[in-house]
Motif scaffolding. Structure first.
Motif, PDB file in Angstrom:
ATOM      1  N   ASN A  44       0.807  -1.227   0.000  1.00 50.38           N
ATOM      2  CA  ASN A  44       0.000   0.000   0.000  1.00 50.38           C
ATOM      3  C   ASN A  44       0.837   1.272   0.000  1.00 50.38           C
ATOM      4  OD1 ASN A  44      -2.507  -1.307  -0.097  1.00 50.38           O
ATOM      5  ND2 ASN A  44      -2.445  -1.640   2.105  1.00 50.38           N
ATOM      6  N   GLY A  45       2.150   1.127  -0.074  1.00 47.02           N
ATOM      7  CA  GLY A  45       3.011   2.298  -0.204  1.00 47.02           C
ATOM      8  C   GLY A  45       2.994   2.787  -1.651  1.00 47.02           C
ATOM      9  N   ASP A  46       3.536   3.961  -1.850  1.00 47.60           N
ATOM     10  CA  ASP A  46       3.570   4.555  -3.184  1.00 47.60           C
ATOM     11  C   ASP A  46       4.920   4.332  -3.847  1.00 47.60           C
ATOM     12  OD1 ASP A  46       0.983   5.653  -2.938  1.00 47.60           O
ATOM     13  OD2 ASP A  46       1.777   7.368  -1.848  1.00 47.60           O
ATOM     14  N   TYR A  47       4.909   4.308  -5.164  1.00 43.98           N
ATOM     15  CA  TYR A  47       6.114   4.253  -5.976  1.00 43.98           C
ATOM     16  C   TYR A  47       6.032   5.431  -6.922  1.00 43.98           C
ATOM     17  CZ  TYR A  47       9.745   2.425  -9.062  1.00 43.98           C
ATOM     18  OH  TYR A  47      10.892   2.256  -9.804  1.00 43.98           O
ATOM     19  N   ILE A  48       6.862   6.448  -6.642  1.00 46.78           N
ATOM     20  CA  ILE A  48       6.795   7.702  -7.396  1.00 46.78           C
ATOM     21  C   ILE A  48       8.191   8.049  -7.893  1.00 46.78           C
ATOM     22  CG2 ILE A  48       6.217  10.162  -7.310  1.00 46.78           C
ATOM     23  CD1 ILE A  48       4.421   9.453  -4.855  1.00 46.78           C
ATOM     24  N   ASP A  49       8.316   8.271  -9.193  1.00 48.72           N
ATOM     25  CA  ASP A  49       9.582   8.677  -9.801  1.00 48.72           C
ATOM     26  C   ASP A  49      10.752   7.799  -9.369  1.00 48.72           C
ATOM     27  OD1 ASP A  49       8.290  10.769 -11.124  1.00 48.72           O
ATOM     28  OD2 ASP A  49       8.634  12.165  -9.478  1.00 48.72           O
ATOM     29  N   GLY A  50      10.526   6.477  -9.327  1.00 49.23           N
ATOM     30  CA  GLY A  50      11.595   5.540  -9.014  1.00 49.23           C
ATOM     31  C   GLY A  50      11.904   5.373  -7.538  1.00 49.23           C
ATOM     32  N   LEU A  51      11.085   5.953  -6.666  1.00 48.93           N
ATOM     33  CA  LEU A  51      11.304   5.855  -5.222  1.00 48.93           C
ATOM     34  C   LEU A  51      10.079   5.255  -4.538  1.00 48.93           C
ATOM     35  CD1 LEU A  51      12.864   9.376  -4.584  1.00 48.93           C
ATOM     36  CD2 LEU A  51      14.089   7.201  -4.781  1.00 48.93           C
ATOM     37  N   PHE A  52      10.346   4.457  -3.491  1.00 47.62           N
ATOM     38  CA  PHE A  52       9.271   3.884  -2.691  1.00 47.62           C
ATOM     39  C   PHE A  52       8.998   4.764  -1.477  1.00 47.62           C
ATOM     40  CE2 PHE A  52      10.872   0.130  -4.919  1.00 47.62           C
ATOM     41  CZ  PHE A  52       9.687  -0.401  -5.394  1.00 47.62           C
ATOM     42  N   THR A  54       6.386   5.200   2.178  1.00 43.00           N
ATOM     43  CA  THR A  54       5.551   4.469   3.124  1.00 43.00           C
ATOM     44  C   THR A  54       4.067   4.730   2.847  1.00 43.00           C
ATOM     45  OG1 THR A  54       5.633   6.278   4.716  1.00 43.00           O
ATOM     46  CG2 THR A  54       7.292   4.542   4.953  1.00 43.00           C
ATOM     47  N   PRO A  55       3.210   3.801   3.266  1.00 41.07           N
ATOM     48  CA  PRO A  55       1.769   4.014   3.104  1.00 41.07           C
ATOM     49  C   PRO A  55       1.288   5.215   3.928  1.00 41.07           C
ATOM     50  CG  PRO A  55       2.235   1.720   3.642  1.00 41.07           C
ATOM     51  CD  PRO A  55       3.507   2.487   3.828  1.00 41.07           C
ATOM     52  N   ARG A  56       0.192   5.791   3.497  1.00 38.24           N
ATOM     53  CA  ARG A  56      -0.416   6.915   4.226  1.00 38.24           C
ATOM     54  C   ARG A  56      -0.904   6.410   5.578  1.00 38.24           C
ATOM     55  NH1 ARG A  56      -3.944  11.518   2.095  1.00 38.24           N
ATOM     56  NH2 ARG A  56      -3.238  10.667   0.126  1.00 38.24           N
ATOM     57  N   PRO A  57      -0.461   7.032   6.694  1.00 37.27           N
ATOM     58  CA  PRO A  57      -0.870   6.536   8.010  1.00 37.27           C
ATOM     59  C   PRO A  57      -2.339   6.813   8.328  1.00 37.27           C
ATOM     60  CG  PRO A  57       0.611   8.415   8.236  1.00 37.27           C
ATOM     61  CD  PRO A  57       0.514   8.101   6.780  1.00 37.27           C
ATOM     62  N   TYR A  58      -2.867   7.934   7.836  1.00 36.98           N
ATOM     63  CA  TYR A  58      -4.262   8.323   8.073  1.00 36.98           C
ATOM     64  C   TYR A  58      -4.785   9.051   6.835  1.00 36.98           C
ATOM     65  CZ  TYR A  58      -3.029   7.424  12.914  1.00 36.98           C
ATOM     66  OH  TYR A  58      -2.593   6.830  14.070  1.00 36.98           O
ATOM     67  N   PRO A  59      -6.085   8.954   6.550  1.00 38.82           N
ATOM     68  CA  PRO A  59      -6.630   9.608   5.355  1.00 38.82           C
ATOM     69  C   PRO A  59      -6.407  11.121   5.298  1.00 38.82           C
ATOM     70  CG  PRO A  59      -8.217   8.035   6.220  1.00 38.82           C
ATOM     71  CD  PRO A  59      -7.093   8.129   7.232  1.00 38.82           C
ATOM     72  N   SER A  60      -6.336  11.788   6.438  1.00 35.36           N
ATOM     73  CA  SER A  60      -6.208  13.246   6.443  1.00 35.36           C
ATOM     74  C   SER A  60      -4.778  13.732   6.216  1.00 35.36           C
ATOM     75  CB  SER A  60      -6.719  13.810   7.772  1.00 35.36           C
ATOM     76  OG  SER A  60      -5.892  13.353   8.841  1.00 35.36           O
ATOM     77  N   THR A  62      -1.130  14.407   4.431  1.00 32.01           N
ATOM     78  CA  THR A  62      -0.672  14.692   3.069  1.00 32.01           C
ATOM     79  C   THR A  62       0.855  14.667   3.032  1.00 32.01           C
ATOM     80  OG1 THR A  62      -0.721  17.068   3.527  1.00 32.01           O
ATOM     81  CG2 THR A  62      -2.690  16.107   2.511  1.00 32.01           C
ATOM     82  N   ARG A  63       1.390  14.542   1.839  1.00 37.01           N
ATOM     83  CA  ARG A  63       2.852  14.521   1.680  1.00 37.01           C
ATOM     84  C   ARG A  63       3.423  15.935   1.631  1.00 37.01           C
ATOM     85  NH1 ARG A  63       4.774   9.645   0.881  1.00 37.01           N
ATOM     86  NH2 ARG A  63       3.579   8.165  -0.321  1.00 37.01           N
ATOM     87  N   ASP A  64       4.616  16.097   2.234  1.00 34.34           N
ATOM     88  CA  ASP A  64       5.330  17.359   2.084  1.00 34.34           C
ATOM     89  C   ASP A  64       6.247  17.250   0.868  1.00 34.34           C
ATOM     90  OD1 ASP A  64       7.582  15.925   2.857  1.00 34.34           O
ATOM     91  OD2 ASP A  64       7.811  16.942   4.784  1.00 34.34           O
ATOM     92  N   GLU A  65       7.047  18.273   0.624  1.00 30.72           N
ATOM     93  CA  GLU A  65       7.906  18.300  -0.563  1.00 30.72           C
ATOM     94  C   GLU A  65       8.997  17.220  -0.544  1.00 30.72           C
ATOM     95  OE1 GLU A  65       9.235  21.050   2.585  1.00 30.72           O
ATOM     96  OE2 GLU A  65       7.380  20.958   1.446  1.00 30.72           O
TER      97      GLU A  65
END
Length: 99
Positions: A44-52, A54-60, A62-65
Motif C-alpha cells: 500500500n506504499g507509493d512508488y513515485i519517480d523511481g522511489l518507494f 511508506t503508506p499513508r498513516p491516516y486519510p487526512s 498529506t505529503r510534504d515536498e
C-alpha cells in the motif's frame, strides 16, 4: 534472489523474494520493481519517480515536498504526555504515560 515489489498504478500491491527468471515469467513482468533494504517497498506504499514511500498513516495526512507524511496539525511539543493521532477529530490526543 532479490526483493521485488509489484506496482500497479503507482501503489505497491505485493512484495516477493525472487530471481529475475521468476519475474520474467509473470503475466506483467514490467509491474515488478526490484528494491533494496536501504529503500524498502511496503504494501500500500507509493512508488513515485523511481522511489518507494511508506503508506499513508491516516486519510487526512498529506505529503510534504520531501515525500514525508504530515498531519493537518503540528505534533504537540508538550513533553509531559505521549501523543496519538485522532483521525475523527483531526487532532492529537494526550496519552497517559504509564510508569
Amino acid at each position: 534472489m532479490a526483493n521485488y515489489a509489484q506496482v500497479k498504478n503507482g501503489v505497491v500491491v505485493d512484495i516477493v523474494l525472487a530471481d529475475q527468471e521468476w519475474v520474467s515469467l509473470q503475466e506483467e513482468p514490467t509491474e515488478w520493481v526490484e528494491y533494496s533494504d536501504d529503500a524498502p517497498a511496503r504494501i500500500n506504499g507509493d512508488y513515485i519517480d523511481g522511489l518507494f514511500y511508506t503508506p499513508r498513516p491516516y486519510p487526512s495526512w498529506t505529503r510534504d515536498e520531501d515525500g514525508d507524511w504530515m498531519p493537518p496539525t503540528w505534533y504537540p511539543t508538550e513533553v509531559y504526555h505521549d501523543w496519538q493521532w485522532d483521525e475523527e477529530t483531526l487532532s492529537w490526543t494526550a496519552v497517559q504515560i504509564i510508569q
